[in-house]
Design a protein around this motif. Structure first.
Motif, PDB file in Angstrom:
ATOM      1  N   LYS A 266       1.406  -1.001  -0.227  1.00 38.58           N
ATOM      2  CA  LYS A 266       0.101  -0.291   0.145  1.00 38.58           C
ATOM      3  C   LYS A 266       0.777   1.112   0.006  1.00 38.58           C
ATOM      4  O   LYS A 266       0.629   2.290  -0.276  1.00 38.58           O
ATOM      5  CB  LYS A 266      -1.237   0.335   1.593  1.00 38.58           C
ATOM      6  CG  LYS A 266      -0.668  -0.022   2.189  1.00 38.58           C
ATOM      7  CD  LYS A 266      -1.407   0.108   3.681  1.00 38.58           C
ATOM      8  CE  LYS A 266      -0.647   0.274   4.832  1.00 38.58           C
ATOM      9  NZ  LYS A 266      -1.433  -0.092   6.179  1.00 38.58           N
TER      10      LYS A 266
ATOM     11  N   SER B  84      -3.681   6.619  -6.190  1.00 42.66           N
ATOM     12  CA  SER B  84      -4.496   7.690  -5.982  1.00 42.66           C
ATOM     13  C   SER B  84      -5.052   8.942  -7.189  1.00 42.66           C
ATOM     14  O   SER B  84      -4.174   8.320  -7.855  1.00 42.66           O
ATOM     15  CB  SER B  84      -4.586   8.023  -4.528  1.00 42.66           C
ATOM     16  OG  SER B  84      -3.310   9.734  -4.980  1.00 42.66           O
TER      17      SER B  84
ATOM     18  N   GLU C 182      -4.429  11.602  -7.378  1.00 42.94           N
ATOM     19  CA  GLU C 182      -2.886  12.629  -7.252  1.00 42.94           C
ATOM     20  C   GLU C 182      -1.684  12.583  -7.409  1.00 42.94           C
ATOM     21  O   GLU C 182      -1.200  12.254  -8.700  1.00 42.94           O
ATOM     22  CB  GLU C 182      -2.239  13.070  -5.580  1.00 42.94           C
ATOM     23  CG  GLU C 182      -3.419  14.731  -5.435  1.00 42.94           C
ATOM     24  CD  GLU C 182      -4.023  15.779  -5.984  1.00 42.94           C
ATOM     25  OE1 GLU C 182      -2.539  16.128  -6.725  1.00 42.94           O
ATOM     26  OE2 GLU C 182      -5.065  15.943  -6.744  1.00 42.94           O
ATOM     27  N   GLU C 183      -1.928  11.206  -7.156  1.00 48.16           N
ATOM     28  CA  GLU C 183      -0.711  10.129  -7.571  1.00 48.16           C
ATOM     29  C   GLU C 183      -0.715   9.981  -9.609  1.00 48.16           C
ATOM     30  O   GLU C 183       0.127  10.345 -10.529  1.00 48.16           O
ATOM     31  CB  GLU C 183      -0.951   8.201  -6.847  1.00 48.16           C
ATOM     32  CG  GLU C 183       0.482   7.619  -7.573  1.00 48.16           C
ATOM     33  CD  GLU C 183       0.053   6.412  -7.190  1.00 48.16           C
ATOM     34  OE1 GLU C 183       0.343   4.663  -7.614  1.00 48.16           O
ATOM     35  OE2 GLU C 183      -0.558   6.741  -6.316  1.00 48.16           O
TER      36      GLU C 183
ATOM     37  N   SER D  83      -9.476   1.724  -8.821  1.00 40.28           N
ATOM     38  CA  SER D  83      -8.964   2.630  -9.923  1.00 40.28           C
ATOM     39  C   SER D  83      -8.668   3.184 -11.531  1.00 40.28           C
ATOM     40  O   SER D  83      -7.823   4.576 -10.682  1.00 40.28           O
ATOM     41  CB  SER D  83      -7.768   1.249 -10.636  1.00 40.28           C
ATOM     42  OG  SER D  83      -7.283   0.902  -9.021  1.00 40.28           O
TER      43      SER D  83
ATOM     44  N   ASN E 232     -10.354   6.218 -10.147  1.00 41.79           N
ATOM     45  CA  ASN E 232      -8.953   7.418 -10.213  1.00 41.79           C
ATOM     46  C   ASN E 232      -8.782   8.210 -10.947  1.00 41.79           C
ATOM     47  O   ASN E 232      -8.468   9.091 -11.582  1.00 41.79           O
ATOM     48  CB  ASN E 232      -8.532   7.620  -9.016  1.00 41.79           C
ATOM     49  CG  ASN E 232      -9.217   7.071  -8.136  1.00 41.79           C
ATOM     50  OD1 ASN E 232     -10.345   7.278  -7.540  1.00 41.79           O
ATOM     51  ND2 ASN E 232      -7.985   5.894  -6.688  1.00 41.79           N
TER      52      ASN E 232
END
Length: 758
Positions: A100, A703, A705-706, A742, A745
């Motif tokens: 994680k 995420s 943002e990632e 996923s 996002n």
């Protein structure tokens, strides 16, 4: 005394026992102690099989919970910084699969096979130190069972050659830090027995190496071979010839050389040098990469040729490489056509072939017992039958392929993409997926029940369509822009097509490890290939009827079907590939005539088929590109052709990718930032690109943002007009609880990026 030798043995288990227990452990349904217990039982069984078959030189340390290169990272303490706070199995599996907090280490193909290894990440700051517990424990474990093994290691030069430096500099600069750990390891090993064989695998030697790499060989093996008098070192290479390295190794104190005489025929050119040294020659004459029964007569002739240069007493008979690349046993194949089955040999059967060859070569036919004499007769009969069988030859196919004349599409890419954008009306940074969605237990059960005739065709299709409906509903809810049907009807991206093409055969149990617990069951190409009827049209058109959005048609390309199959060895690979390509061109024509506007032709295995020697690359690129273009030659200018490639370093093949002339290529870049993508900018690549923005081989959920950071990295390299946004591979092996957030996002990240750059 037997002079039979096996480079390495499969570890996944004859019924995929290791896969099952690992996946139970990862799902928290069992403890790691249960994994270790199963692994110990497998090792015991595998050693016994080899001993009972009469094999003299049996390996330990060819077993792994995930990958032998990863094991070597643990052995050397080559641990990336992000995992330094972890220990034991948590450390090991986090490096392989991520967690994680941290992304997994990269994976890539093991030379030109379909096995994947974990790419070591190394640094000048690494604190290398020895952890030999696995090696020592497995040797002792075998010895307690009355089996004295040779110990297999990945060699130091190969380890460095397969690694990547964190700062992207030369990995071989760390040779002076790595080699002392190997010396320390051999000192520890030397305490285990009075005399030991250590097989050090150096397959990097079969590539075109620079002088700086070759210059490391003699100092390395002068040191390693002199660590202890009771250790005899065998340096093993495979998949090609290693003549440059052999010229050096014969002048070191090693005990022997294991060479591949099937895929490295030029090894025959170096025999005099070996003969003039005191080295043993481990002659790889039984194919460790394919499933066809060994032609004993042919192999004996090859051994006789070798023995004209090298004295018989200095030869051992071996597999060409580890049997890891072949299925485990034919014992469970009770549904195969009997004639085709008679032509086959899996890992367990290859043990008998190696023993039989060894006995015939050293002692002659008169030494065979009654069972061995019958085995020899069966071998000769099967090989003769295969040469003449009407199952193999189809004159209509040969004629169609020979007279096929359309080798490329109409109009240039610039002309096609203008037409396509006007017709398809997709936005910049268009979102899609690579093709497959999770294969749930219910989907697999329905497919299995239908195959076993436990449910009707109508019930099976009803369940598959229900799943397709659910996939479409999710994608529409998620607001993906180009949809896929999810592929619930497909057991495997190659097997699915092979089942519908003439010239292919299928097994029940020919599982081969691809990576970790992932196994594939390649089809066998035994005869001439043709397409009796459309293979995907019904499923794709059904899916398209359920949405107003664009539905991609999904095909596997000819080179990938070839590279992920066990291919007949009585016809050149390029001829087989061309037959597949011609069949696929008909499928594309049927799809577009049925209203499908985007068709993805996956060439996931294009790069792995590359020859290991530069002198052979041009010929491969020529026919591989030809066959992709034949496949898509029927596509109208307005039909957009996508392709997908896995685990590839593209720097050396970017011009070939351009020559394939796909409209859009999706690639795996999630584990490497935008590094792989830079080459597309450097060469002025015109076609559109879908770099993977997150790694589907890890269970972690990226995420928003990632993902935005990842997309911004891509935009540093290529303009938004040229980019598609997608995961880096199909989602078949993931779970819905990972896939749903996923992809949501990913779509949200694209929305926010579009707003920011408008």
């Amino acid at each position: 005394m037997s002079k039979s030798y096996v480079i390495g043995f499969p570890r996944i288990g004859e019924q995929r026992e290791l896969k099952k227990v690992l996946e139970n452990y990862w799902s928290k349904n069992c403890s790691f102690e249960e994994v270790e217990k199963e692994a110990k039982a497998l090792r015991k069984r595998h050693w016994k099989y080899q001993k009972d078959a009469g094999i003299k030189y049996i390996s330990s340390n060819d077993f792994s919970f995930y990958d032998n290169v990863l094991d070597t990272c643990i052995l050397l303490n080559a641990i990336p910084k992000r995992f330094k706070n972890l220990k034991d199995e948590e450390l090991y599996f986090s490096m392989a699969r991520g967690n994680k907090n941290s992304v997994a280490m990269e994976m890539t193909k093991w030379f030109n096979t379909n096995y994947h290894y974990i790419v070591p990440e190394i640094s000048l700051e690494d604190d290398y130190k020895l952890n030999a517990s696995k090696i020592i424990n497995e040797y002792k474990e075998a010895k307690e069972l009355g089996i004295k093994t040779k110990i297999n290691l990945i060699g130091p030069i190969t380890f460095l050659g397969l690694s990547k430096r964190v700062d992207r500099k030369d990995t071989y600069e760390l040779h002076s830090k790595i080699l002392p750990i190997y010396e320390e390891l051999l000192k520890e090993i030397s305490k285990l027995d009075e005399e030991l064989i250590v097989q050090i695998d150096e397959p990097i030697f079969v590539k075109d190496n620079e002088e700086k790499v070759l210059s490391l060989i003699k100092p390395s093996y002068d040191k390693l071979a002199n660590v202890s008098k009771n250790i005899k070192i065998v340096v093993a290479t495979y998949f090609e010839h290693s003549n440059e390295a052999t010229k050096v190794l014969v002048n070191t104190p090693i005990f022997g050389l294991a060479l591949d005489f099937l895929y490295g025929k030029k090894n025959l050119n170096i025999l005099e040098l070996i003969a003039n040294s005191d080295k043993k020659l481990i002659a790889g004459v039984v194919d460790g990469r394919n499933i066809w029964k060994n032609d004993i007569k042919k192999s004996l002739a090859l051994l006789d040729e070798i023995s004209k240069k090298v004295e018989k007493e200095n030869i051992l008979v071996s597999s060409s490489c580890s049997l890891l690349h072949t299925p485990f046993t034919l014992r469970y194949e009770d549904k195969l056509d009997k004639e085709i089955k008679s032509w086959l040999s899996y890992a367990e059967e290859k043990l008998d072939e190696i023993h039989l060859l060894s006995k015939l070569f050293f002692q002659g036919k008169s030494s065979l017992n009654e069972i061995e004499a019958k085995d020899l007769e069966k071998n000769i009969e099967a090989n003769n039958n295969r040469k003449t069988s009407p199952l193999i030859h189809d004159e209509k196919v040969k004629q169609k392929v020979e007279t096929f004349t359309k080798f490329s599409r109409e109009k240039s890419f610039e002309q096609r993409i203008k037409i396509q954008k006007e017709l398809l009306k997709y936005e910049d940074l268009a979102t899609t997926t690579i093709g497959s969605f999770p294969q749930t237990a219910e989907v697999r059960k329905a497919r299995r029940d239908f195959k076993n005739k436990e449910i009707s065709k109508e019930e099976y299709e009803k369940q598959m369509k229900q799943y397709i409906d659910e996939c479409i509903a999710f994608q529409e809810e998620c607001e993906l822009e180009v949809l896929v049907h999810g592929e619930p009807e497909r057991n495997d991206m190659v097997e699915y097509f092979g089942e519908q093409l003439n010239g292919f055969a299928f097994s029940q149990n020919a599982w081969v490890q691809s990576y970790g617990s992932r196994c594939v069951k390649p089809p066998f190409i035994y005869g001439d290939i043709s397409r009796p009827k459309a293979m995907t049209v019904d499923w794709i058109t059904y899916a398209q009827s359920k949405t107003n959005k664009i539905m991609k048609g999904m095909l596997t390309g000819p080179v990938t079907i070839l590279n992920w199959s066990f291919v007949r060895d009585d016809k050149a690979r390029d001829e087989v590939s061309k037959q597949i390509a011609v069949a696929l061109s008909d499928e594309i024509d049927d799809l577009q005539k049925s209203g499908i506007k985007i068709i993805q032709v996956d060439e996931a295995a294009f790069k792995e088929g590359y020859p290991l020697r530069e002198e052979n690359i041009k010929a491969y690129e020529s026919w591989a590109t030809r066959d992709f273009k034949i496949s898509v030659s029927s596509a109208y200018p307005e039909t957009q052709i996508h392709t997908h490639m896995c685990y590839s370093e593209f720097n050396d093949i970017i011009k070939t990718i351009e020559a394939m002339d796909a409209d859009v290529i999706s690639i795996e870049t999630a584990r490497s930032g935008n590094e792989l993508l830079k080459i597309f900018k450097e060469v002025g690549y015109k076609q559109e690109v879908g770099p993977g923005v997150y790694d589907i081989h890890s269970p972690r959920i990226p995420s928003v943002e990632e993902l935005k950071i990842q997309i911004k990295l891509l935009l540093e390299v290529l303009p938004k007009e040229q980019l598609w946004i997608n995961p880096d591979c199909g989602l078949k092996t993931r779970k819905w609880e990972e896939v749903i957030p996923s992809l949501k996002n990913m779509v949200q990240a694209v929305k926010e990026i579009r707003e920011e750059i408008r």
